[in-house]
Design an enzyme around this catalytic site. Structure first.
Site, mmCIF file in Angstrom:
data_model
loop_
_atom_site.group_PDB
_atom_site.id
_atom_site.type_symbol
_atom_site.label_atom_id
_atom_site.label_comp_id
_atom_site.label_asym_id
_atom_site.label_seq_id
_atom_site.Cartn_x
_atom_site.Cartn_y
_atom_site.Cartn_z
ATOM 1 N N GLU A 195 0.815 -1.213 0.000
ATOM 2 C CA GLU A 195 0.000 0.000 0.000
ATOM 3 C C GLU A 195 0.858 1.278 0.000
ATOM 4 O O GLU A 195 0.867 2.050 0.970
ATOM 5 C CB GLU A 195 -0.978 -0.031 1.176
ATOM 6 C CG GLU A 195 -1.935 -1.217 1.084
ATOM 7 C CD GLU A 195 -3.074 -1.191 2.077
ATOM 8 O OE1 GLU A 195 -2.992 -0.429 3.060
ATOM 9 O OE2 GLU A 195 -4.047 -1.948 1.870
ATOM 10 N N GLU B 60 -4.580 -8.814 -1.400
ATOM 11 C CA GLU B 60 -5.100 -8.544 -0.051
ATOM 12 C C GLU B 60 -6.527 -8.001 -0.086
ATOM 13 O O GLU B 60 -6.844 -7.130 -0.892
ATOM 14 C CB GLU B 60 -4.214 -7.519 0.667
ATOM 15 C CG GLU B 60 -4.685 -7.214 2.091
ATOM 16 C CD GLU B 60 -3.925 -6.081 2.744
ATOM 17 O OE1 GLU B 60 -2.689 -6.034 2.605
ATOM 18 O OE2 GLU B 60 -4.575 -5.237 3.377
#
Length: 461
Positions: A221, A316
């Site tokens: 991220e 994810e």
């Protein structure tokens, strides 16, 4: 009644003529009356005609080859598994990673390089006193992972030696960062080479433990610097790091570990595309990874169309505690288990494999609501929505399976595979609010079946 088995045969006028293969059905219903349960009655392909919508499976048109389905084995997951009694842990790991009987056959894992936010505490493999640096990685040390993660990985590898492992960092060592903090900040360009050496040391260190790292992502991220740990890494910085330092370091050390970029939400396909548009960086890159906390899953196809020679991974998605079984089953199956592969993903990974009843452990500032696929309370194990969601794919669409063509009738999203053993696997969601009868067509034969509203079926023949 959930599936149309014997009753469909009564409706058929020619079920006994020119029979095809029998179809096994594994079923999960939103009311949990069936939880990844093999149905007793068999369904048989025949020539009957009816008015139901038809899912047609066409093996002649094939797409990507799958690497696997699974979860992130966080440090917290490994801690909870390690704390179980050895016999109980062995039984659970066999259930999770074995492929016989009712085992669910997880075939791909993601681990963190250093701590993720679901470790009890923040750490890297090169933590130093303030003001010190170690650009040659002389103090690099995998010891934090040798307590729980590496021992659990070795037990998993004993069950499935071929499982693939992806590793992702949440943050570099703080001395490499602009803010000297585990949370936020950016990687200083003067430490690009040192951080590349950090990756090399990690891969070599895991290999020395008998653990092959199949792929790494550059940063978990990279556009979310508010987690703990985390790092802001803009696309131009990721491209520069790869082409200047990481790619050459992997090449110099003869590493065949794949380099995967982005590893963030589907709302920014421009991030990986812009990096892949740089030929100097692209030469080192295997593909791009995605989450779905923002954007829509079809954004992956935009990246595929821009760079069809590169692979895509779905890495994810979390489920918030306490979970909503029917809603989670439907959304995750539709968007991830079906949607991600239909948009070229080679993997589908849900977030944490295990947490305790209070969704611990986590770092200060880490996720407090991430529901594990299993909840571990001492030696007691409860199975949560993600367990069943992933099982519908992991158990049968084994690594090496190839996605094949199938049409999508209204409210019947699906995905089909041909396995290395020659079986056909079809995963179907009834995405309507009512019970649906439908057909499956394959090689000129037809079989009728039925799913309740929100139910998921994996059909294998």
């Amino acid at each position: 009644m959930v599936t149309c088995l014997s009753s469909c045969k009564k409706e058929s006028t020619s079920q006994t003529e020119s029979k095809g293969p029998e179809v096994a059905l594994w079923l999960t219903t939103p009311n949990q009356s069936a939880l990844f349960a093999r149905q007793d009655s068999s369904i048989t392909f025949g020539n009957e005609a009816n008015q139901y919508p038809t899912i047609s499976v066409d093996d002649s048109e094939a797409y990507q080859r799958m690497d696997g389905f699974g979860f992130s084995l966080t440090g917290g997951s490994a801690l909870l598994l390690h704390q179980m009694e050895p016999q109980k842990r062995a039984a659970l790991l066999e259930e999770l990673f074995g492929t016989e009987g009712k085992n669910i056959g997880i075939s791909y894992l993601r681990v963190s390089i250093g701590a993720s936010d679901l470790d009890p505490e923040v750490f890297s493999y090169n933590d130093l006193p303030a003001g010190e640096t170690d650009v040659n990685m002389e103090k690099f040390d995998l010891s934090p992972d040798k307590k729980y993660l590496i021992p659990v990985l070795k037990e998993i590898l004993a069950i499935n030696p071929n499982i693939k492992i992806m590793a992702s960092p949440w943050s570099p060592p703080t001395w490499m960062k602009t803010n000297n903090n585990s949370k936020g900040g950016s990687l200083k360009p003067e430490y690009f080479d040192a951080y590349a050496a950090y990756f090399v040391k990690y891969i070599q260190g895991m290999a020395a433990e008998g653990i092959t790292i199949d792929a790494i992502t550059i940063q978990n991220e990279p556009l979310h610097p508010g987690n703990n740990p985390s790092l802001l890494m803009l696309p131009q910085d990721q491209a520069a790091f790869i082409k200047q330092s990481l790619g050459p370091a992997f090449k110099a050390n003869d590493l065949d570990t794949k380099i995967v970029i982005y590893d963030h939400n589907a709302d920014r396909p421009d991030y990986p595309i812009s990096i892949l548009d740089d030929p100097e960086a692209k030469q080192y890159i295997d593909g791009a990874a995605f989450h779905l906390y923002g954007g829509t899953i079809d954004a992956l196809t935009k990246v595929h169309e821009a760079h069809p020679d590169k692979n895509l991974y779905f890495t994810e998605q979390w489920i918030g505690a306490p979970g909503n079984f029917s809603g989670d089953l439907r959304w995750h199956t539709k968007n991830l288990i079906i949607g991600a592969p239909r948009n070229w993903a080679k993997t589908v990974l849900e977030w944490n494999l295990a947490a305790d009843p209070e969704q611990n452990p986590h770092t200060p500032g880490g996720c407090t609501e991430c529901l594990g696929a299993v909840t571990i309370d001492g030696n007691t194990v409860n199975r949560n929505p993600a367990y069943y969601i992933v099982a519908h794919a992991s158990r049968f669409a084994r690594p090496g399976s190839v996605r094949v063509k199938s049409n999508v009738p209204d409210a019947l999203p699906n995905v089909a595979y041909k396995t290395p053993e020659g079986q056909t696997v079809l995963i179907v969601l009834n995405d309507s609010e009512y019970r649906q009868r439908f057909n499956i067509s394959h090689e000129g034969k037809l079989v009728a079946t039925m799913l309740d509203a929100g139910a998921v079926g994996t059909y294998v023949w």
